[in-house]
Design an enzyme around this catalytic site. Sequence first.
Site, PDB file in Angstrom:
ATOM      1  CG  HIS A 136      83.533 102.427  49.464  1.00 53.29           C
ATOM      2  ND1 HIS A 136      82.881 101.294  49.930  1.00 53.29           N
ATOM      3  CD2 HIS A 136      84.669 102.531  50.199  1.00 53.29           C
ATOM      4  CE1 HIS A 136      83.589 100.749  50.903  1.00 53.29           C
ATOM      5  NE2 HIS A 136      84.682 101.473  51.086  1.00 53.29           N
ATOM      6  NE  ARG A 161      91.046 110.850  52.044  1.00 53.55           N
ATOM      7  CZ  ARG A 161      91.093 109.637  52.577  1.00 53.55           C
ATOM      8  NH1 ARG A 161      92.260 109.106  52.915  1.00 53.55           N
ATOM      9  NH2 ARG A 161      89.989 108.951  52.792  1.00 53.55           N
TER      10      ARG A 161
END
Length: 736
Positions: free
Chosen positions: A659, A669
Amino acid sequence: MAVRALKLLTTLLAVVAAASQAEVESEAGWGMVTPDLLFAEGTAAYARGDWPGVVLSMERALRSRAALRALRLRCRTQCAADFPWELDPDWSPSPAQASGAAALRDLSFFGGLLRRAACLRRCLGPPAAHSLSEEMELEFRKRSPYNYLQVAYFKINKLEKAVAAAHTFFVGNPEHMEMQQNLDYYQTMSGVKEADFKDLETQPHMQEFRLGVRLYSEEQPQEAVPHLEAALQEYFVAYEECRALCEGPYDYDGYNYLEYNADLFQAITDHYIQVLNCKQNCVTELASHPSREKPFEDFLPSHYNYLQFAYYNIGNYTQAVECAKTYLLFFPNDEVMNQNLAYYAAMLGEEHTRSIGPRESAKEYRQRSLLEKELLFFAYDVFGIPFVDPDSWTPEEVIPKRLQEKQKSERETAVRISQEIGNLMKEIETLVEEKTKESLDVSRLTREGGPLLYEGISLTMNSKLLNGSQRVVMDGVISDHECQELQRLTNVAATSGDGYRGQTSPHTPNEKFYGVTVFKALKLGQEGKVPLQSAHLYYNVTEKVRRIMESYFRLDTPLYFSYSHLVCRTAIEEVQAERKDDSHPVHVDNCILNAETLVCVKEPPAYTFRDYSAILYLNGDFDGGNFYFTELDAKTVTAEVQPQCGRAVGFSSGTENPHGVKAVTRGQRCAIALWFTLDPRHSERDRVQADDLVKMLFSPEEMDLSQEQPLDAQQGPPEPAQESLSGSESKPKDEL
């Protein structure tokens, strides 16, 4: 010219006289019994049950071999220093002398050669006094004397020595079942201590390296640095010793000497190239350990890789730059290391970073190695003497073009044959897989669909919708208010220190990051620097995610926190225009991914003990930053997740789930990243401290996980939503 020639001739005659005199002098210089005779005496004593005799002979055999090795090293090192290859670089003959110049140069070279040979003869003594057969050398390499010694020590009640001998033999022969049984037996005996199980043949450089890597993997960079630095020092010592031991007699490879027919220069070439081959193979020998099937890949450069990370983690950016630049000597195009260097330049300033160079010892090592490789590849190309390069960092330009083309052709042929075989095997595997895939998928989905435990949490996507296995996306894990409170906590806590310990690599210079661990947040709350209830919420939320992961994946063994932190990443506006990098390149959480070979190696510096991972998002009001799964090639995207408040992604940490995280190009974020282990030995120490601090700061009522009530544990598995998380269809180093 005549005078010069006369001087050379006089020197050569003196060397010959010295060599003949050395024959007499050296015979009395070696008084030790040779290892092969002592080994034979030891085996004979073993056969007749003479245990003290076994101990005496085998110990002497080991000492004798060590003394021979030390003698070779001392003599070859000393004679090389006393009689180096020296040709007069300033001497250039006049045109009148040109016809005899080449002969004089040859005489000068061979004069130096003879002087060194005479030195070695005088120092070493007769060749027969220090030669071992190939079979006997193999016995010592296999550590056979320790097999005999462990029995003999046991018989004469020297238990501590018996344990050490048994362990030493087993380290070199890990498949030896009888010795494993002996060691198991020793462990049950009273009086035997853990410290008795020691390897008497351990190599200092490897011992320091493995210890340094272990400390690094346990997130103790401060303690790892001195061991990794010591490993480097010991490596260069061992490397020079290994090279010196290569300068032995020519190996004719069996009975080939009967047909060997070479002139002077061909014979010199054959022997010298064999010595160079041996010296290059020292790289492989020093990177090998009996416990491993294969040597450590890129062993020396990896020292600088570990040190770069370790120095970064303890805040020593100057040393981190030095180690990064040293690593780049070997791999100048390494993308991650170049990004790290850019990060350091942003931290230290361009000018200061430029002033720091790579280590001189590594520069000299690389330069000598490349010169040797050039000669070896030339000999391979011209004389057909094979050379297998032990290093992956060798620049292509070192290899002659004709040899490159030949090797390319051979590789293409091998690849074609391999592909044909692979296609046949794949057809067979496909037939088998088609019959088993459906039942396996149903089994996995049934296994991983456990209850989500808390009201308000919904299953958004399971493994099937995420095109993989052991994957899940959930929404509603925490409320909007809790997201905002935790985001504020990060921004406030960061002013007291980023709390970001244990990351495995510096991050992209295109984003700023800061974060805080659970324990750090609680300590700041205790000191009144952040709201204590916010820190407690952070603690409770991480525990909530852990319980959900355990339940959803129906784990029989409890999960323990391996590492956890709350982190925010903010895009730097002025550098986003031409940005091409990710926030985090594709990786696997518990192994080192090689996307080109589709292999993931489960060894340090990867955190091999991590079993499950999760990330809980606190916001979605930013651009980019999507989480995505890929195949092992790190290119084929199988699923993509768009962050939003209260959304959690959970997955197993192995090769089934490579990932990455796309670049944050605008805004901030924030998320809580969590790694879990099934092995309590690797439980996060900060978490244990956090548990103790919570017990001290809060009453039992306040320590409840949350005001929410868990759902009935017997409820059926939740059904996932059908829409894509990223709002579009999925299209085909160590933070989540």
